[in-house]
Design a protein around this motif. Structure first.
Motif, PDB file in Angstrom:
ATOM      1  N   LEU A  56       0.954  -1.245  -0.019  1.00  0.00           N
ATOM      2  CA  LEU A  56      -0.076   0.044  -0.011  1.00  0.00           C
ATOM      3  C   LEU A  56       1.027   1.180  -0.113  1.00  0.00           C
ATOM      4  O   LEU A  56       0.436   2.226  -0.635  1.00  0.00           O
ATOM      5  N   VAL A  57       1.733   1.287   0.856  1.00  0.00           N
ATOM      6  CA  VAL A  57       2.866   2.397   0.755  1.00  0.00           C
ATOM      7  C   VAL A  57       3.612   2.599  -0.463  1.00  0.00           C
ATOM      8  O   VAL A  57       3.481   3.373  -1.066  1.00  0.00           O
ATOM      9  N   PHE A  58       3.844   1.350  -1.295  1.00  0.00           N
ATOM     10  CA  PHE A  58       4.486   1.387  -2.471  1.00  0.00           C
ATOM     11  C   PHE A  58       3.380   2.196  -3.564  1.00  0.00           C
ATOM     12  O   PHE A  58       3.751   3.001  -4.216  1.00  0.00           O
ATOM     13  N   MET A  59       2.501   1.705  -3.383  1.00  0.00           N
ATOM     14  CA  MET A  59       0.974   2.381  -4.401  1.00  0.00           C
ATOM     15  C   MET A  59       0.936   3.818  -4.129  1.00  0.00           C
ATOM     16  O   MET A  59       0.923   4.496  -5.133  1.00  0.00           O
ATOM     17  N   GLN A  60       1.348   4.297  -2.934  1.00  0.00           N
ATOM     18  CA  GLN A  60       1.014   5.698  -2.729  1.00  0.00           C
ATOM     19  C   GLN A  60       2.263   6.383  -3.258  1.00  0.00           C
ATOM     20  O   GLN A  60       2.009   7.590  -3.690  1.00  0.00           O
ATOM     21  N   ALA A 110       4.815   5.282  -5.413  1.00  0.00           N
ATOM     22  CA  ALA A 110       5.392   4.958  -6.653  1.00  0.00           C
ATOM     23  C   ALA A 110       5.276   5.772  -7.747  1.00  0.00           C
ATOM     24  O   ALA A 110       6.111   5.997  -8.795  1.00  0.00           O
ATOM     25  N   SER A 111       3.982   6.584  -8.080  1.00  0.00           N
ATOM     26  CA  SER A 111       3.648   7.462  -9.192  1.00  0.00           C
ATOM     27  C   SER A 111       4.402   8.615  -8.669  1.00  0.00           C
ATOM     28  O   SER A 111       4.037   9.678  -9.435  1.00  0.00           O
ATOM     29  N   SER A 112       4.849   9.354  -7.746  1.00  0.00           N
ATOM     30  CA  SER A 112       5.252  10.458  -7.383  1.00  0.00           C
ATOM     31  C   SER A 112       6.595  10.727  -8.280  1.00  0.00           C
ATOM     32  O   SER A 112       7.442  10.185  -8.207  1.00  0.00           O
ATOM     33  N   PRO A 113       6.406  12.156  -8.631  1.00  0.00           N
ATOM     34  CA  PRO A 113       7.682  12.300  -9.774  1.00  0.00           C
ATOM     35  C   PRO A 113       8.915  13.091  -8.816  1.00  0.00           C
ATOM     36  O   PRO A 113      10.261  13.062  -9.456  1.00  0.00           O
ATOM     37  N   ASN A 114       8.804  13.175  -7.678  1.00  0.00           N
ATOM     38  CA  ASN A 114       9.821  13.722  -6.884  1.00  0.00           C
ATOM     39  C   ASN A 114       9.742  13.374  -5.488  1.00  0.00           C
ATOM     40  O   ASN A 114       9.587  12.228  -5.497  1.00  0.00           O
ATOM     41  N   ASN A 115      10.389  14.088  -4.442  1.00  0.00           N
ATOM     42  CA  ASN A 115      10.286  13.591  -3.194  1.00  0.00           C
ATOM     43  C   ASN A 115       9.797  14.430  -2.092  1.00  0.00           C
ATOM     44  O   ASN A 115       9.771  14.703  -1.041  1.00  0.00           O
ATOM     45  N   ASP A 116       8.569  15.029  -2.773  1.00  0.00           N
ATOM     46  CA  ASP A 116       7.679  15.868  -1.872  1.00  0.00           C
ATOM     47  C   ASP A 116       6.765  15.253  -0.837  1.00  0.00           C
ATOM     48  O   ASP A 116       6.679  15.799   0.096  1.00  0.00           O
ATOM     49  N   TRP A 156      18.200  11.522  -5.081  1.00  0.00           N
ATOM     50  CA  TRP A 156      17.667  11.320  -6.613  1.00  0.00           C
ATOM     51  C   TRP A 156      16.552  12.251  -6.875  1.00  0.00           C
ATOM     52  O   TRP A 156      15.783  12.818  -5.753  1.00  0.00           O
ATOM     53  N   ASP A 157      16.190  12.742  -7.872  1.00  0.00           N
ATOM     54  CA  ASP A 157      15.190  13.960  -8.478  1.00  0.00           C
ATOM     55  C   ASP A 157      13.866  12.988  -7.889  1.00  0.00           C
ATOM     56  O   ASP A 157      12.899  13.419  -7.593  1.00  0.00           O
ATOM     57  N   ASP A 158      13.545  11.729  -8.322  1.00  0.00           N
ATOM     58  CA  ASP A 158      12.543  10.765  -8.172  1.00  0.00           C
ATOM     59  C   ASP A 158      12.394  10.011  -6.887  1.00  0.00           C
ATOM     60  O   ASP A 158      12.342   8.712  -6.852  1.00  0.00           O
ATOM     61  N   GLN A 159      13.077  10.507  -5.732  1.00  0.00           N
ATOM     62  CA  GLN A 159      13.196   9.865  -4.435  1.00  0.00           C
ATOM     63  C   GLN A 159      12.345   9.230  -3.972  1.00  0.00           C
ATOM     64  O   GLN A 159      12.061   8.231  -3.170  1.00  0.00           O
ATOM     65  N   ASP A 160      10.812   9.663  -4.113  1.00  0.00           N
ATOM     66  CA  ASP A 160       9.714   9.130  -3.482  1.00  0.00           C
ATOM     67  C   ASP A 160       9.493   7.615  -4.443  1.00  0.00           C
ATOM     68  O   ASP A 160       9.332   6.726  -3.756  1.00  0.00           O
ATOM     69  N   ARG A 161       9.714   7.982  -5.321  1.00  0.00           N
ATOM     70  CA  ARG A 161       9.365   6.656  -6.249  1.00  0.00           C
ATOM     71  C   ARG A 161      10.777   5.402  -6.002  1.00  0.00           C
ATOM     72  O   ARG A 161      10.294   4.240  -5.805  1.00  0.00           O
ATOM     73  N   LYS A 162      11.818   5.878  -5.956  1.00  0.00           N
ATOM     74  CA  LYS A 162      13.061   5.105  -5.529  1.00  0.00           C
ATOM     75  C   LYS A 162      12.882   4.449  -4.003  1.00  0.00           C
ATOM     76  O   LYS A 162      13.071   3.226  -3.789  1.00  0.00           O
ATOM     77  N   ALA A 207       9.773   3.816  -2.513  1.00  0.00           N
ATOM     78  CA  ALA A 207       8.739   3.015  -2.966  1.00  0.00           C
ATOM     79  C   ALA A 207       9.254   1.599  -3.227  1.00  0.00           C
ATOM     80  O   ALA A 207       8.749   0.495  -2.893  1.00  0.00           O
ATOM     81  N   TRP A 208       9.996   1.756  -4.223  1.00  0.00           N
ATOM     82  CA  TRP A 208      10.739   0.428  -4.935  1.00  0.00           C
ATOM     83  C   TRP A 208      11.649  -0.240  -3.728  1.00  0.00           C
ATOM     84  O   TRP A 208      11.753  -1.542  -3.953  1.00  0.00           O
ATOM     85  N   ALA A 209      12.431   0.667  -3.107  1.00  0.00           N
ATOM     86  CA  ALA A 209      13.237  -0.042  -2.337  1.00  0.00           C
ATOM     87  C   ALA A 209      12.489  -0.736  -0.911  1.00  0.00           C
ATOM     88  O   ALA A 209      12.809  -1.885  -0.545  1.00  0.00           O
ATOM     89  N   LEU A 210      11.509  -0.120  -0.735  1.00  0.00           N
ATOM     90  CA  LEU A 210      10.488  -0.922   0.272  1.00  0.00           C
ATOM     91  C   LEU A 210       9.796  -1.982  -0.228  1.00  0.00           C
ATOM     92  O   LEU A 210       9.993  -3.199   0.324  1.00  0.00           O
ATOM     93  N   LEU A 211       9.482  -2.155  -1.378  1.00  0.00           N
ATOM     94  CA  LEU A 211       8.942  -3.141  -1.972  1.00  0.00           C
ATOM     95  C   LEU A 211       9.800  -4.206  -2.188  1.00  0.00           C
ATOM     96  O   LEU A 211       9.412  -5.531  -1.683  1.00  0.00           O
ATOM     97  N   LEU A 212      11.003  -4.205  -2.680  1.00  0.00           N
ATOM     98  CA  LEU A 212      12.060  -5.222  -2.850  1.00  0.00           C
ATOM     99  C   LEU A 212      12.335  -5.562  -1.238  1.00  0.00           C
ATOM    100  O   LEU A 212      12.607  -6.757  -1.316  1.00  0.00           O
TER     101      LEU A 212
END
Length: 369
Positions: free
Chosen positions: A23-27, A29-35, A342-348, A350-355
């Motif tokens: 659920l955290v990943f889904m929240q 993973a689509s964010s383009p930055n780290n806001d 990273w510029d897309d830290q939110d996404r990174k 999310a993927w780190a948590l999922l892995l």
């Protein structure tokens, strides 16, 4: 929890924790930055989950499914309620706690509940202080670590003591009271004296090896030392008196059938341990991140893990590795959330948590967690 059989207990925990992480990943993973990560989030959801976990794990059935749970229950049954019977030369604080619970007439589940309050509570507090913007995400890294459930039901003293040391290190890393941190570390040694190793690593990170870059060099060197003279180094550490069981593992005097009992150089454990080391190198060396909290937390982990690397040939080296691994998920969470790498830290993140959570789930199904 009486409505869940002992055999299915960890299954429920691992599946539900993975669902939370998903659920955290889904929240994010689509964010383009780290806001989203750096927004101020309430700590209430993480605190509520911590309370639920304390009840869920603390009120588990007394069963051999949970490893040393039965041994602790047997020990508690034979514990004297008289403080005069405590052996102060051993892990005195745990003995005091056991005797006090016995004198109060507490049941074994109430006894376990108190241990889980320490184990889970201090890890929650560490997340809340170290990653105050996103304590929920940080706590997801904690509970999805493959050692989390094991040390909540099996290595109880070790888990509780390490949780206390985690919070003490966080206090130091975030400019909290060093006096309080020192007191917590002292009390943690009264529960399981093996935590002298991460405590010494933290002191080294403060006063001797103050650079994660230097700690990484020492970590790489420790691999060579282990390959060349691992047996001799294991014998040396075996005489340090970390605790009776660990000393036997290091000296080769203890062996039993277990999924982690295989001896020999553990390249699999080394690969797992290397992830925070590589991320630290990327943040500190490649991206030139200047962060006191990261420096102390990362250096402490790397130094403690370096000592494990040098003895990783012995049976049950996972118990020794846990003296650094308990910091693994918090360090991972901090690097993925706090510094802007990273510029897309939110996404990174999310993927780190999922892995991270997927690895734990796979290890569980393989019978390794």
């Amino acid at each position: 929890m009486l409505f869940i059989s002992a055999i299915n207990y960890q299954l429920w925990f691992e599946v539900l924790s993975f669902v939370f992480c998903l659920l955290v990943f889904m929240q994010y993973a689509s964010s383009p930055n780290n806001d989203k990560l750096l927004e101020q989030h309430s700590a209430a959801p993480a605190m509520l989950l911590a309370l639920v976990l304390i009840l869920f794990i603390g009120l588990r059935p007394v069963s051999y499914v949970f490893g040393d749970t039965v041994n602790y229950a047997t020990g508690y049954a034979s514990t004297s309620p008289r403080m005069s019977d405590i052996k102060w030369e051993t892990e005195w604080l745990f003995s005091v706690y056991s005797s006090w619970c016995k004198s109060m007439g507490f049941s074994v589940n109430t006894y376990f509940l108190g241990i889980e309050i320490v184990y889970i509570g201090f890890q929650y507090l560490a997340c809340r202080r170290m990653v105050w913007e996103s304590p929920w995400v940080a706590f997801m890294f904690i509970l999805s670590a493959f050692s989390f459930f094991t040390y909540g039901v099996n290595g109880l003293r070790n888990g509780a003591a390490c949780a206390m040391v985690m919070y003490a290190i966080v206090l130091i890393a975030t400019d909290g009271s060093k006096l309080v941190a020192g007191l917590i570390m002292f009390l943690a040694m009264g529960i399981h004296r093996s935590v002298m190793l991460p405590i010494a690593s933290c002191m080294a990170a403060l006063f001797v090896v103050r650079s994660p870059k230097l700690a990484i060099y020492l970590w790489v060197a420790s691999i060579g030392i282990s390959l060349v003279g691992g047996g001799a180094v294991s014998g040396l550490f075996g005489g340090l008196g970390l605790d009776d069981r660990t000393d036997k593992y290091l000296s080769g005097q203890y062996f039993e059938e277990n999924t982690f009992s295989r001896m020999g150089f553990r390249w699999d454990f080394l690969l797992y341990s290397s992830v925070p080391v590589i991320l630290t190198w990327y943040a500190v060396v490649k991206r030139k991140v200047e962060d006191k909290g990261l420096n102390i937390l990362a250096t402490t982990y790397i130094l403690a893990n370096s000592l494990w690397v040098m003895v990783n040939r012995v049976a049950f080296s996972n118990r020794f590795a846990y003296l650094s691994w308990f910091l693994y998920p918090l360090l991972l969470a901090y690097i993925m959330i706090r510094p802007h790498i990273w510029d897309d830290q939110d996404r990174k993140c999310a993927w780190a948590l999922l892995l991270h959570a997927t690895f734990t789930l796979i290890m569980f199904y393989l019978g390794k967690a």
